[in-house]
Design an enzyme around this catalytic site. Structure first.
Site, PDB file in Angstrom:
ATOM      1  CG  ASP A 157       2.686  -8.763  20.841  1.00  0.00           C
ATOM      2  OD1 ASP A 157       2.482  -9.954  20.558  1.00  0.00           O
ATOM      3  OD2 ASP A 157       3.823  -8.309  21.074  1.00  0.00           O
ATOM      4  CB  ALA A 187      -0.930  -0.025   1.222  1.00  0.00           C
ATOM      5  NE  ARG A 204       7.773  -7.835  23.102  1.00  0.00           N
ATOM      6  CZ  ARG A 204       8.903  -8.379  22.653  1.00  0.00           C
ATOM      7  NH1 ARG A 204       9.849  -8.716  23.485  1.00  0.00           N
ATOM      8  NH2 ARG A 204       9.100  -8.577  21.376  1.00  0.00           N
ATOM      9  NE  ARG A 245     -12.606 -27.037  23.966  1.00  0.00           N
ATOM     10  CZ  ARG A 245     -12.821 -26.584  25.199  1.00  0.00           C
ATOM     11  NH1 ARG A 245     -12.873 -27.419  26.236  1.00  0.00           N
ATOM     12  NH2 ARG A 245     -12.965 -25.307  25.439  1.00  0.00           N
ATOM     13  CE  LYS A 296     -14.197 -30.978  41.199  1.00  0.00           C
ATOM     14  NZ  LYS A 296     -14.721 -29.657  41.400  1.00  0.00           N
ATOM     15  CD  GLN A 349       0.677 -17.684  19.455  1.00  0.00           C
ATOM     16  OE1 GLN A 349      -0.061 -16.982  20.124  1.00  0.00           O
ATOM     17  NE2 GLN A 349       1.745 -18.262  19.956  1.00  0.00           N
TER      18      GLN A 349
HETATM   19  O1  F6P Z   1       5.961  -8.825  19.559  1.00  0.00           O
HETATM   20  C1  F6P Z   1       5.629  -9.973  18.843  1.00  0.00           C
HETATM   21  C2  F6P Z   1       6.134 -11.206  19.541  1.00  0.00           C
HETATM   22  O2  F6P Z   1       5.750 -12.338  18.786  1.00  0.00           O
HETATM   23  C3  F6P Z   1       5.685 -11.356  21.000  1.00  0.00           C
HETATM   24  O3  F6P Z   1       4.367 -11.826  21.106  1.00  0.00           O
HETATM   25  C4  F6P Z   1       6.722 -12.304  21.526  1.00  0.00           C
HETATM   26  O4  F6P Z   1       6.891 -12.158  22.915  1.00  0.00           O
HETATM   27  C5  F6P Z   1       7.963 -11.872  20.803  1.00  0.00           C
HETATM   28  O5  F6P Z   1       7.540 -11.198  19.633  1.00  0.00           O
HETATM   29  C6  F6P Z   1       8.892 -12.983  20.442  1.00  0.00           C
HETATM   30  O6  F6P Z   1       9.996 -12.426  19.817  1.00  0.00           O
HETATM   31  P1  F6P Z   1      11.151 -13.267  19.120  1.00  0.00           P
HETATM   32  O7  F6P Z   1      10.587 -13.879  17.885  1.00  0.00           O
HETATM   33  O8  F6P Z   1      12.203 -12.246  18.831  1.00  0.00           O
HETATM   34  O9  F6P Z   1      11.568 -14.303  20.108  1.00  0.00           O
END
Ligand code: F6P
Length: 325
Positions: A131, A25, A175, A158, A214, A257
């Protein structure tokens, strides 16, 4: 309106899905306004080392759907020093750069704020981090994709948890922010969510396991990594000790992630703020992050954008409590 003719563009810090859509973009918008773009590889580190190259509309073809960042990224220790920043500035001057677009998170904008106070170089930032921990935007680029990756993974966990009647402690990234855990905890029907903002309350979790229903065959506890990635193992250890009758497992989702194709929401967010970034530099904005708040473009000074201001919506925790009975 300023007469900016050449801008630099880089990604920095942890990569996030949608960064490529933002790069595209910015480059295409600059072309639209007859502004040259210089790509800078590996963030501030590449700026210092002179990893600069010209980009055109074609160089960003076919990247909107790709995860990661074609510009590569890094966390630079050198840029934290005055000498490193001077070397970076010299490179920008050498290449005739009159403004910068920085795509990243908290660390990126902290660097940009300091650099912008030392040198006459307009910088605008685009919020790129999974994050979601920046003030001044409802969502950051990458967050939507990351939370969808998490719920996809937890749905799979799950299945096996249900088959084996197990309790799973699942650790997600963030983080020192619990925003990934909070939303994905609700979306995956978690029993409890443990996030740094509310201080890890292991006792509340133990109470919940002691006094909750439970007869559930599977249980998911969502844990944000906090300052201490791998902390879920300690929580798992304590749960196993107190509840030996639960068949407990720990799963750390980790860097999956950060990868993958960006979601539609992330591509659109990245495209909107990417266009706005170039227009902002033309309009004379500097030292600001460009986000979207209530569906409108919003400008936030770098010093306010950094994470300490993001608040947790207490209703979200209440929702988990109500829905997990
Ligand atoms: O800020 C993004 C992030 O993925 C955080 O969620 C995580 O704590 C950190 O970076 C991990 O960083 P690295 O890949 O440098 O270990």
């Amino acid at each position: 309106m300023t007469q900016i003719k050449k801008i630099g563009l880089f990604t920095s810090g942890g990569d996030a899905p949608g960064m490529n859509a933002a790069i595209r973009a910015v480059v295409r918008t600059a072309k639209y306004y007859n502004i040259e773009v210089v790509g800078i590889r590996r963030g501030y580190e590449g700026m210092i080392n002179g990893e600069l190259f010209p980009m055109d509309g074609k160089s960003v073809a076919n990247i909107i759907q790709r995860g990661g960042t074609i510009l590569k990224t890094a966390r630079s220790e050198q840029f934290k020093t005055a000498e490193g920043r001077r070397l970076a500035y010299d490179q920008l001057v050498k290449h005739g750069i009159q403004g910068l677009v920085a795509i990243g998170g908290d660390g990126t904008f902290t660097g940009a704020r300091i650099f912008g106070s030392e040198y006459d170089m307009p910088i605008v930032g685009l919020p790129g981090t999974i994050d979601n921990d920046l003030y001044g935007t409802d969502f950051t680029i990458g967050y939507d994709t990351a939370i969808n990756t998490v719920i996809d993974a937890v749905d799979k966990i799950r299945d096996t948890a249900e088959s084996h009647d197990r309790l799973f402690i699942v650790e997600v990234m963030g983080r020192d922010s619990g925003l990934i855990a909070l939303r994905t905890g609700i979306a995956s029907g978690a029993e409890a969510i443990i996030i740094p903002e509310t201080k890890r309350d292991i006792n509340a979790l133990m109470d919940r396991l002691e006094n909750g229903r439970k007869d559930k065959s599977s249980k998911i506890v969502m844990v944000a990594e906090g300052e201490d990635p791998g902390g879920a193992f300690e929580i798992g250890r304590q749960v196993k000790e107190k509840f030996p009758n639960y068949d407990t497992r720990v799963s750390i989702l980790g860097h999956i992630q950060r990868g993958g194709k960006p979601s539609c929401m992330d591509r659109v967010l990245a495209s909107r703020v990417g266009v706005a970034a170039v227009e902002a530099l033309r309009d004379g904005h500097r030292n600001e992050m460009i986000g979207i708040v209530h569906n409108e473009i919003a400008f936030t000074p770098f010093e306010h954008a950094c994470k300490h201001h993001v608040e947790i919506n207490a209703n979200f925790l209440k929702i988990v409590e109500i829905l997990s009975i």
